[in-house]
Design an enzyme around this catalytic site. Structure first.
Site, mmCIF file in Angstrom:
data_model
loop_
_atom_site.group_PDB
_atom_site.id
_atom_site.type_symbol
_atom_site.label_atom_id
_atom_site.label_comp_id
_atom_site.label_asym_id
_atom_site.label_seq_id
_atom_site.Cartn_x
_atom_site.Cartn_y
_atom_site.Cartn_z
ATOM 1 C CE1 TYR A 95 -70.947 -5.090 39.176
ATOM 2 C CE2 TYR A 95 -70.494 -7.443 39.275
ATOM 3 C CZ TYR A 95 -70.692 -6.229 39.916
ATOM 4 O OH TYR A 95 -70.638 -6.168 41.284
ATOM 5 C CG ASP A 140 -64.229 -9.907 34.512
ATOM 6 O OD1 ASP A 140 -64.126 -11.047 35.013
ATOM 7 O OD2 ASP A 140 -64.979 -9.026 34.977
ATOM 8 C CE LYS A 192 -69.364 -15.388 38.819
ATOM 9 N NZ LYS A 192 -70.252 -15.163 39.958
#
Length: 427
Positions: free
Chosen positions: A144, A239, A267
């Protein structure tokens, strides 16, 4: 547990917010029941509005590597907020953050801040296409990369099938240049390049996929991707929104000793505030406006509060002691959960790397999303609610990773394993 106030808040939320939540997995649809509402959090625990206390292994979906309410982060945000919350003008914390990221991640020579992981991956792909003057991108089924249109794609029936939208509202034309292959399958990647000679701008992947649970790259797989992209003139994009600064100071690429061309972050580098970043080789990054023709912008990019929080978090992580502690507690959790499942006669694939983990209710190894889908999701839902009733909060989906923080103690791990052992016996 009494959750009357949470139920009332959820009923009110359903009136004004689609599904009652601002991100789908929070709705508990994958496990049934209703979500609880958090009033505050501290260390390894969250406290709901009804006074219930939970050991938290979600950690705001990854950012809370130091635990909730880290004093250094709170202080940094408070001090910075005294001078303003947003300027839309360069501030001194931006180059400081950029320098720190470049120093920590050797593959990154220049970096640009943005506001989310979705922005980071979307921008990195645009940049890869602009730099290579090619249109097609390879992604992997189960990885994702945010909710940008061209990335909301699931695999077709074959490795070379063009991607089809995985969401309503995304026209098929938006995904026609996205190729989807199974993770850990070298032959499928070779076939994609052979079928699209000189057309593939890059490969984007989570080096450790953690949005279909958690599974690891097979030995040599990341090295293969690095070699084939170099040979084919394509870019390799990691990613690391989730793994960056979590699996080590230099992220997954440091752990696996692979240098991608572009990397995406989020994050942890925001210390719990909204943030994203992407960076890589200087010659690629200099294709971005205002130096080059690839446009990318953001009103709140480099926001001083996010930069201050992120810098405080990274300073706490710099000397490596936190990672040693996380590895120790991760190993304790892994050993304990495997033993508890075995003792109860339950087949569980408990997978871990560093402070990230996931348990699948299947007897077969899990190397990709097709393997992950074999897990008994009904059994997981029962396990989730059993653990929740025992005061342990895991991600409310079989297909999400769990996270340890520096605030989790060996005692917390022991309590978690003990609770799991009791719940396993009821399944």
């Amino acid at each position: 547990m009494n959750r009357a106030k949470s139920d009332e808040l959820f009923a009110e939320s359903l009136r004004y917010i689609p599904g009652g939540v601002n991100s789908p997995v929070r709705a508990f649809r994958a496990v049934g029941g209703k979500p609880f509402f958090v009033e505050r959090a501290a260390g390894s625990r969250v406290y709901d509005v009804d006074g219930n206390v939970y050991l938290d292994y979600v950690g705001s979906w990854g950012p809370a590597i130091l635990g909730h309410g880290c004093p250094a982060i709170i202080k940094a945000v408070q001090e910075t907020a005294k001078h303003g919350t947003s300027f839309g003008i360069p501030n001194p914390l931006e180059p400081k953050m950029a320098r720190l990221v470049c120093e920590a991640v050797p593959s990154v020579q220049k970096v640009r801040m943005c506001n989310s992981g979705t922005e980071a991956t979307m921008s990195a792909i645009r940049l890869a296409r602009g730099f290579t003057q090619r249109e097609k991108i390879i992604k992997f089924d189960g990885c994702y990369h945010g909710h940008a249109d061209s990335l909301l794609v699931k695999a077709g029936s074959g490795a070379l099938t063009f991607g089809y939208p995985d969401s309503a509202g995304v026209p098929p034309a938006f995904t026609q240049h996205t190729l989807v292959t199974p993770f850990n399958d070298e032959e499928a990647v070779r076939a994609a390049f052979q079928a699209n000679p000189g057309q593939i701008a890059g490969i984007i992947l989570e080096p450790v996929p953690a949005n279909a649970g958690l599974y690891l790259p097979k030995a040599g797989y990341l090295e293969f991707l690095r070699e084939i992209t170099q040979r084919e003139g394509a870019l390799l994009i990691f990613d690391e929104v989730m793994t960056g600064f979590r699996l080590g100071w230099g992220g997954a690429q440091e752990r696996f000793r692979i240098k991608p061309d572009l990397s995406c972050f989020g994050k942890i580098i925001g210390g719990g505030l909204p943030v994203g970043a992407f960076g890589g080789r200087a010659e690629i990054m200099d294709c971005l406006a205002p130096l080059g023709p690839v446009y990318q912008a953001g009103t709140l990019s480099g926001n001083p509060l996010a930069m201050a929080a992120g810098l405080a978090a990274l300073e706490e992580l710099r000397d490596g002691r936190v990672y040693q502690q996380l590895e120790q507690h991760g190993a304790e959790l892994e050993a304990g959960m495997k033993a508890a499942a075995s003792h109860a006669g339950i087949q569980v694939q408990f997978q871990r790397i560093g402070s990230m983990f996931c348990g699948y209710f299947t007897g077969a190894p899990v190397h990709n999303v097709a393997d992950a889908m074999k897990s008994d999701r009904a059994r997981f839902a029962r396990f989730f609610h059993g653990m929740l009733d025992a005061g342990v909060y895991l991600a409310p989906s079989q297909f999400e990773a769990g996270f340890l923080s520096a605030s989790h103690s060996s005692g917390d791990v022991e309590r978690t394993v003990e609770a799991a052992g009791k719940v396993f016996k009821t399944l």
